[in-house]
Motif scaffolding. Structure first.
Motif, PDB file in Angstrom:
ATOM      1  N   THR A 126       0.859  -1.172   0.000  1.00 41.38           N
ATOM      2  CA  THR A 126       0.000   0.000   0.000  1.00 41.38           C
ATOM      3  C   THR A 126       0.901   1.229   0.000  1.00 41.38           C
ATOM      4  OG1 THR A 126      -1.710  -1.137   1.269  1.00 41.38           O
ATOM      5  CG2 THR A 126      -1.802   1.248   1.270  1.00 41.38           C
ATOM      6  N   PRO A 127       0.700   2.159  -0.928  1.00 44.73           N
ATOM      7  CA  PRO A 127       1.586   3.326  -0.999  1.00 44.73           C
ATOM      8  C   PRO A 127       1.682   4.114   0.308  1.00 44.73           C
ATOM      9  CG  PRO A 127       0.198   3.223  -2.944  1.00 44.73           C
ATOM     10  CD  PRO A 127      -0.301   2.159  -1.998  1.00 44.73           C
ATOM     11  N   GLY A 128       0.640   4.158   1.101  1.00 47.69           N
ATOM     12  CA  GLY A 128       0.646   4.946   2.326  1.00 47.69           C
ATOM     13  C   GLY A 128       1.120   4.209   3.562  1.00 47.69           C
ATOM     14  N   SER A 129       1.572   2.966   3.421  1.00 52.17           N
ATOM     15  CA  SER A 129       1.994   2.190   4.590  1.00 52.17           C
ATOM     16  C   SER A 129       3.198   2.833   5.276  1.00 52.17           C
ATOM     17  CB  SER A 129       2.351   0.766   4.169  1.00 52.17           C
ATOM     18  OG  SER A 129       2.820   0.041   5.283  1.00 52.17           O
ATOM     19  N   SER A 130       3.204   2.762   6.606  1.00 54.21           N
ATOM     20  CA  SER A 130       4.359   3.268   7.351  1.00 54.21           C
ATOM     21  C   SER A 130       5.476   2.224   7.425  1.00 54.21           C
ATOM     22  CB  SER A 130       3.941   3.697   8.759  1.00 54.21           C
ATOM     23  OG  SER A 130       3.355   2.612   9.447  1.00 54.21           O
ATOM     24  N   ALA A 131       5.180   0.984   7.064  1.00 58.80           N
ATOM     25  CA  ALA A 131       6.196  -0.070   7.011  1.00 58.80           C
ATOM     26  C   ALA A 131       6.901   0.023   5.657  1.00 58.80           C
ATOM     27  CB  ALA A 131       5.553  -1.434   7.183  1.00 58.80           C
ATOM     28  N   VAL A 132       8.220   0.170   5.677  1.00 56.26           N
ATOM     29  CA  VAL A 132       8.966   0.443   4.451  1.00 56.26           C
ATOM     30  C   VAL A 132      10.009  -0.642   4.209  1.00 56.26           C
ATOM     31  CG1 VAL A 132      10.441   2.102   3.242  1.00 56.26           C
ATOM     32  CG2 VAL A 132       8.665   2.920   4.807  1.00 56.26           C
ATOM     33  N   MET A 133      10.097  -1.076   2.949  1.00 54.93           N
ATOM     34  CA  MET A 133      11.166  -1.970   2.500  1.00 54.93           C
ATOM     35  C   MET A 133      11.969  -1.218   1.460  1.00 54.93           C
ATOM     36  SD  MET A 133       9.196  -5.630   2.097  1.00 54.93           S
ATOM     37  CE  MET A 133      10.712  -6.584   1.931  1.00 54.93           C
ATOM     38  N   GLU A 134      13.288  -1.182   1.663  1.00 57.14           N
ATOM     39  CA  GLU A 134      14.138  -0.462   0.722  1.00 57.14           C
ATOM     40  C   GLU A 134      15.453  -1.195   0.526  1.00 57.14           C
ATOM     41  OE1 GLU A 134      14.705   3.477   2.268  1.00 57.14           O
ATOM     42  OE2 GLU A 134      14.871   2.739   4.309  1.00 57.14           O
ATOM     43  N   ALA A 135      16.152  -0.810  -0.511  1.00 50.79           N
ATOM     44  CA  ALA A 135      17.454  -1.405  -0.816  1.00 50.79           C
ATOM     45  C   ALA A 135      18.403  -0.293  -1.210  1.00 50.79           C
ATOM     46  CB  ALA A 135      17.328  -2.411  -1.948  1.00 50.79           C
ATOM     47  N   GLY A 136      19.667  -0.512  -0.930  1.00 49.02           N
ATOM     48  CA  GLY A 136      20.678   0.471  -1.282  1.00 49.02           C
ATOM     49  C   GLY A 136      22.059  -0.111  -1.080  1.00 49.02           C
ATOM     50  N   ASN A 137      23.043   0.706  -1.301  1.00 48.27           N
ATOM     51  CA  ASN A 137      24.432   0.313  -1.072  1.00 48.27           C
ATOM     52  C   ASN A 137      24.910   1.009   0.195  1.00 48.27           C
ATOM     53  OD1 ASN A 137      24.728  -1.338  -3.384  1.00 48.27           O
ATOM     54  ND2 ASN A 137      24.880   0.503  -4.634  1.00 48.27           N
ATOM     55  N   TYR A 138      24.960   0.256   1.276  1.00 49.19           N
ATOM     56  CA  TYR A 138      25.318   0.791   2.579  1.00 49.19           C
ATOM     57  C   TYR A 138      26.703   0.281   2.957  1.00 49.19           C
ATOM     58  CZ  TYR A 138      20.243   1.258   2.516  1.00 49.19           C
ATOM     59  OH  TYR A 138      18.962   1.541   2.157  1.00 49.19           O
ATOM     60  N   ASN A 139      27.537   1.137   3.474  1.00 49.95           N
ATOM     61  CA  ASN A 139      28.884   0.761   3.878  1.00 49.95           C
ATOM     62  C   ASN A 139      28.838   0.188   5.299  1.00 49.95           C
ATOM     63  OD1 ASN A 139      31.647   0.434   3.783  1.00 49.95           O
ATOM     64  ND2 ASN A 139      32.080   2.547   4.391  1.00 49.95           N
ATOM     65  N   THR A 140      28.253  -1.010   5.416  1.00 51.39           N
ATOM     66  CA  THR A 140      28.057  -1.660   6.716  1.00 51.39           C
ATOM     67  C   THR A 140      28.398  -3.137   6.588  1.00 51.39           C
ATOM     68  OG1 THR A 140      25.771  -2.248   6.247  1.00 51.39           O
ATOM     69  CG2 THR A 140      26.150  -0.094   7.250  1.00 51.39           C
ATOM     70  N   ASP A 141      28.252  -3.848   7.704  1.00 50.43           N
ATOM     71  CA  ASP A 141      28.563  -5.274   7.713  1.00 50.43           C
ATOM     72  C   ASP A 141      27.315  -6.149   7.777  1.00 50.43           C
ATOM     73  OD1 ASP A 141      27.789  -4.692  10.282  1.00 50.43           O
ATOM     74  OD2 ASP A 141      29.500  -5.678  11.244  1.00 50.43           O
ATOM     75  N   TRP A 142      26.161  -5.635   7.377  1.00 49.90           N
ATOM     76  CA  TRP A 142      24.945  -6.443   7.372  1.00 49.90           C
ATOM     77  C   TRP A 142      24.374  -6.550   5.963  1.00 49.90           C
ATOM     78  CZ3 TRP A 142      21.544  -2.928   5.548  1.00 49.90           C
ATOM     79  CH2 TRP A 142      21.650  -1.603   5.962  1.00 49.90           C
ATOM     80  N   TYR A 143      23.768  -7.717   5.686  1.00 51.17           N
ATOM     81  CA  TYR A 143      23.093  -7.933   4.401  1.00 51.17           C
ATOM     82  C   TYR A 143      21.715  -7.280   4.409  1.00 51.17           C
ATOM     83  CZ  TYR A 143      26.593 -11.525   3.457  1.00 51.17           C
ATOM     84  OH  TYR A 143      27.770 -12.192   3.250  1.00 51.17           O
ATOM     85  N   GLY A 144      21.030  -7.433   5.528  1.00 50.48           N
ATOM     86  CA  GLY A 144      19.703  -6.852   5.687  1.00 50.48           C
ATOM     87  C   GLY A 144      19.545  -6.372   7.115  1.00 50.48           C
ATOM     88  N   PHE A 145      18.661  -5.400   7.297  1.00 47.63           N
ATOM     89  CA  PHE A 145      18.498  -4.810   8.621  1.00 47.63           C
ATOM     90  C   PHE A 145      17.030  -4.497   8.861  1.00 47.63           C
ATOM     91  CE2 PHE A 145      19.120  -1.596  11.951  1.00 47.63           C
ATOM     92  CZ  PHE A 145      20.069  -2.240  12.739  1.00 47.63           C
ATOM     93  N   TYR A 146      16.492  -5.010   9.950  1.00 50.06           N
ATOM     94  CA  TYR A 146      15.116  -4.764  10.363  1.00 50.06           C
ATOM     95  C   TYR A 146      15.141  -3.831  11.562  1.00 50.06           C
ATOM     96  CZ  TYR A 146      10.653  -5.620  12.697  1.00 50.06           C
ATOM     97  OH  TYR A 146       9.444  -5.463  13.316  1.00 50.06           O
ATOM     98  N   THR A 147      14.365  -2.757  11.504  1.00 52.47           N
ATOM     99  CA  THR A 147      14.281  -1.818  12.611  1.00 52.47           C
ATOM    100  C   THR A 147      12.814  -1.579  12.950  1.00 52.47           C
ATOM    101  OG1 THR A 147      16.231  -0.687  11.756  1.00 52.47           O
ATOM    102  CG2 THR A 147      14.960   0.462  13.430  1.00 52.47           C
ATOM    103  N   TRP A 148      12.466  -1.751  14.215  1.00 49.69           N
ATOM    104  CA  TRP A 148      11.127  -1.446  14.703  1.00 49.69           C
ATOM    105  C   TRP A 148      11.144  -0.041  15.283  1.00 49.69           C
ATOM    106  CZ3 TRP A 148       6.233  -2.146  14.541  1.00 49.69           C
ATOM    107  CH2 TRP A 148       5.411  -1.729  15.589  1.00 49.69           C
ATOM    108  N   ASN A 149      10.158   0.765  14.909  1.00 50.73           N
ATOM    109  CA  ASN A 149      10.047   2.126  15.415  1.00 50.73           C
ATOM    110  C   ASN A 149       8.774   2.236  16.246  1.00 50.73           C
ATOM    111  OD1 ASN A 149       9.656   4.847  15.866  1.00 50.73           O
ATOM    112  ND2 ASN A 149      10.395   5.452  13.844  1.00 50.73           N
ATOM    113  N   PRO A 150       8.890   2.140  17.579  1.00 47.79           N
ATOM    114  CA  PRO A 150       7.687   2.183  18.416  1.00 47.79           C
ATOM    115  C   PRO A 150       6.954   3.524  18.364  1.00 47.79           C
ATOM    116  CG  PRO A 150       9.667   2.201  19.774  1.00 47.79           C
ATOM    117  CD  PRO A 150      10.106   1.987  18.357  1.00 47.79           C
ATOM    118  N   ALA A 151       7.667   4.595  18.023  1.00 47.51           N
ATOM    119  CA  ALA A 151       7.039   5.916  17.971  1.00 47.51           C
ATOM    120  C   ALA A 151       5.938   5.970  16.915  1.00 47.51           C
ATOM    121  CB  ALA A 151       8.087   6.995  17.699  1.00 47.51           C
ATOM    122  N   ILE A 152       6.138   5.253  15.813  1.00 42.21           N
ATOM    123  CA  ILE A 152       5.112   5.250  14.761  1.00 42.21           C
ATOM    124  C   ILE A 152       4.426   3.893  14.632  1.00 42.21           C
ATOM    125  CG2 ILE A 152       6.211   7.098  13.444  1.00 42.21           C
ATOM    126  CD1 ILE A 152       7.220   4.929  11.485  1.00 42.21           C
TER     127      ILE A 152
END
Length: 140
Positions: free
Chosen positions: A74-100
Motif C-alpha cells: 500500500t503506498p501509504g503504509s508506514s512499514a517500508v522496505m528499501e534497498a541500497g548500497n550501505y557501507n556496513t557489515d549487514w546484508y539486511g536490517f530490520y528496525t522497529w520504530n515504536p514511535a510510529i
C-alpha cells in the motif's frame, strides 16, 4: 552415587542454560513490535524494477508458505522496505520504530554484491529480504 551426581549436574546445567536463554530472549524481545497479526502492508522505497521484484518475491514466499501470512503493498503504509548500497557489515536490517508503530527493512546491495557467489546476487537478495520480513512476523 555417581549416577545421581551426573543427573544432578545435568539438571543444574540445563537450568542455568535455560535461565540464561530466557534472560537473553526477554531482552531481545524488547526490540520487536507486538504485532498481533500476520497480515500487514508495506510500501517500497525508491526501487529499481529488479529490486521491486526482490521485495515482491519475498512477500510472495511468505504469502504462499502456509504460515497464514498476507503481506500486501500500500503506498501509504508506514512499514517500508528499501534497498541500497550501505557501507556496513549487514546484508539486511530490520528496525522497529515504536514511535510510529511500524518497521523499516533495508537490504544492503553493496555487501551482497561483495559476497554472493557468481550469478547468485539476486538469489541472495531475495533470501535476505525474505529473512528480514521474518523479523516483521516476529520470527527471530
Amino acid at each position: 552415587m555417581h549416577v545421581k551426581r551426573t543427573i544432578f549436574s545435568a539438571l543444574v546445567t540445563s537450568l542455568v542454560l535455560t535461565l540464561g536463554t530466557i534472560g537473553v530472549a526477554n531482552a531481545y524481545d524488547c526490540q520487536y513490535d507486538a504485532r498481533p497479526t500476520r497480515q500487514f502492508n508495506v510500501r517500497y522505497g525508491s526501487l529499481s524494477p529488479q529490486w521491486t521484484n526482490v521485495m515482491d518475491s519475498a512477500r510472495s514466499y511468505w504469502n504462499t508458505s502456509g504460515a497464514g501470512t498476507s503481506i500486501g503493498t500500500t503506498p501509504g503504509s508506514s512499514a517500508v522496505m528499501e534497498a541500497g548500497n550501505y557501507n556496513t557489515d549487514w546484508y539486511g536490517f530490520y528496525t522497529w520504530n515504536p514511535a510510529i508503530g511500524s518497521f523499516n527493512i533495508k537490504i544492503n546491495g553493496q555487501l551482497l554484491s561483495s559476497n554472493a557467489p557468481s550469478g547468485q546476487f539476486w538469489t541472495w537478495a531475495k533470501s535476505t529480504a525474505t529473512h528480514e520480513l521474518g523479523h516483521a512476523l516476529r520470527l527471530k
